[in-house]
Design an enzyme around this catalytic site. Structure first.
Site, PDB file in Angstrom:
ATOM      1  N   CYS A   1      -3.285  -1.511   0.877  1.00 32.80           N
ATOM      2  CA  CYS A   1      -2.362  -2.001  -0.151  1.00 32.80           C
ATOM      3  C   CYS A   1      -2.372  -3.534  -0.180  1.00 32.80           C
ATOM      4  CB  CYS A   1      -0.966  -1.429   0.078  1.00 32.80           C
ATOM      5  SG  CYS A   1       0.060  -1.487  -1.420  1.00 32.80           S
TER       6      CYS A   1
ATOM      7  N   HIS B   1      -1.675   4.396   0.780  1.00 31.65           N
ATOM      8  CA  HIS B   1      -0.884   4.575   1.994  1.00 31.65           C
ATOM      9  C   HIS B   1      -1.017   6.009   2.481  1.00 31.65           C
ATOM     10  CE1 HIS B   1       1.151   0.723   1.927  1.00 31.65           C
ATOM     11  NE2 HIS B   1       1.482   0.896   0.664  1.00 31.65           N
TER      12      HIS B   1
END
Length: 484
Positions: free
Chosen positions: A333, A430
């Site tokens: 991310c 994630h």
């Protein structure tokens, strides 16, 4: 269906409220009850994506898993995601409302009361029991006029309260009696009793303290919840606990720089549980060790601030030396964004407008802005052939020629990027390492070994073991009768 409701309110932050709710949720769910967790306001950069495309705190996601119910935005109607010491992104019922300073948020809170009560009532209509978790300390007078998560909510929703104190910190008697003295008579009357959490020692030795608490407050001590090894296997809720996650031992050394405003650091939990992984947190002022095999950059709620920390701490230099020694670097991310040439925030979404040079290890550039992307993913990666499950949760767009060499290919869509030599990689996903087959593939590709553990089964086993401890230490029948 109209649920019984019980509030678990703490004498402070990190006293174990979240895990206690998870343990109670699993214990009551095993009795055949439909249980829902609820936390009106959660301050955490650890978040999970719900099935309807919203987001809630990871603690409530774990509690929902313990209860065996789907995630809902109503389980955490107000989520605060800190971006600086005084500013946070405010998420209401799963959607970003905006960025607010601490003082502006205090003025906003009365407007959020209705959303909080609506969410609590929504859960109450479809469950047998709603376990309501408080936030921080329940007796901060300066916060009481705008309170939507502790006694303010208890009075608005007519909730009975369990007061939880942490024996491992000491000061249980003072904490309980102090709360009693700070609350009004009507607030005190809501407290059904005190639960002493993280208890180690002989209960007989603690008995005089329980007598003092009852004598001073009128509240009984309903149980001493033992320090639980099972609880140590469960994810930490927020930044007060992330440094406790350590690797299981020798083997592949994964170095994780501790960056400002880290988000979703539970991405590390499946790696930390691997016996062949030596996971090391690198604190400010420490160099990245020369023996590291992989440097892993996690997400952050303030990407440019975290990126500047990489430069200021000298970790950028360490990472380049690490690569010259044949090491590898991975980013998730915001960590992925930092690997590029630049991160721009022209509208000041995460802080002051501007741009910060990236590490330039991938041929990509990122601009922060636009709508937040919240997507659950469960598919097969066409590149590795491994199952991948996780979620995307980010704002911004990443472009550049580096995307032509994706790390993953999911349902025909390229995701992330890999450097031409294959030693630098990143993506937005994630939960990537929670997928057993992909974690095994990746660890072996990094030169390590993998035990091919079933991460989901391990998590459920820990929840079951913790629920066993809770059932042994607390009278669940009595707590059920106290709920209303």
């Amino acid at each position: 269906m109209t649920a019984r409701r019980l509030m678990v309110l703490g004498t402070g932050s990190d006293v174990g409220k979240s895990l206690l709710v998870a343990g109670l949720a699993r214990a009551y769910a095993r009795r055949g009850l439909k249980v829902a967790p609820f936390k009106a306001q959660n301050m955490s950069n650890n978040a999970a994506v719900t099935a309807d495309g919203g987001e809630i705190g990871r603690a409530q996601a774990l509690q929902a898993r313990a209860a065996g119910v789907p995630l809902s935005v109503h389980m955490n109607p107000v989520l605060l995601k800190p971006e600086t010491d005084v500013d946070a992104q405010v998420v209401v019922q799963g959607r970003v409302l905006g960025r607010y300073s601490a003082s502006a948020y205090q003025r906003l809170k009365p407007e959020l009361r209705q959303a909080v009560c609506d969410s609590l009532n929504t859960l109450s209509e479809t469950h047998d029991l709603v376990l309501v978790e408080g936030a921080g300390s329940g007796a901060e007078r300066y916060l009481r006029p705008q309170d939507i998560s502790n006694m303010g909510l208890a009075e608005a929703a007519d909730l009975p309260v369990l007061l939880v104190a942490d024996e491992s910190r000491g000061g249980v008697t003072a904490a309980a009696i102090g709360h009693h003295r700070l609350w009004t008579a009507t607030e005190r009357a809501r407290v059904a009793g005190v639960v002493v959490n993280k208890f180690r020692g002989d209960p007989a030795v603690f008995a005089p303290a329980a007598d003092d608490i009852r004598a001073e407050t009128g509240w009984p001590v309903l149980g001493l919840v033992r320090w639980s090894q099972a609880a140590r296997a469960l994810p930490e809720e927020d930044s007060l606990g992330y440094g406790r996650a350590r690797g299981a031992g020798g083997g592949l050394v994964i170095a994780v720089p501790e960056l400002p405003r880290m988000a979703n650091f539970d991405d590390l939990d499946p790696l930390a549980a691997e016996p062949g992984v030596d996971l090391r947190w690198i604190r400010a002022g420490q160099p990245i060790p020369a023996e590291a095999d992989v440097v892993l950059l996690l997400g952050s709620k303030a990407t440019r601030t975290a990126l500047q920390a990489l430069h200021d701490e000298g970790w950028e230099i360490d990472i380049r030396a690490h690569l010259r020694r044949g090491g590898r670097v991975a980013g998730l991310c915001a960590g992925f964004q930092m690997l590029g040439r630049v991160v721009r925030d022209p509208d000041g979404v995460e802080g002051p407008p501007g741009e910060t040079p990236g590490l330039a290890l991938l041929e990509i550039e990122t601009t922060i802005g636009g709508d937040k992307r919240l997507v659950e993913i469960d598919t097969t990666d066409a590149i590795s052939g491994a199952r991948v499950a996780g979620y995307e949760m980010h704002m911004g767009r990443t472009d550049g020629p580096g995307l032509s060499r994706p790390w993953l290919r999911l349902d025909g869509r390229a995701e992330g990027a890999v450097s031409p030599d294959g030693r630098v990689m990143g993506c937005y996903l994630h939960g990537l390492f929670g997928a057993d087959s992909f974690r095994t593939h990746w660890l072996r590709a990094m030169g390590g070994t993998a035990a091919e553990q079933d991460h989901a089964a391990r998590l459920d086993a820990a929840l079951d073991a913790f629920a066993d401890d809770i059932a042994a230490d607390l009278d669940l029948d009595r707590l059920w009768t106290l709920a209303r």
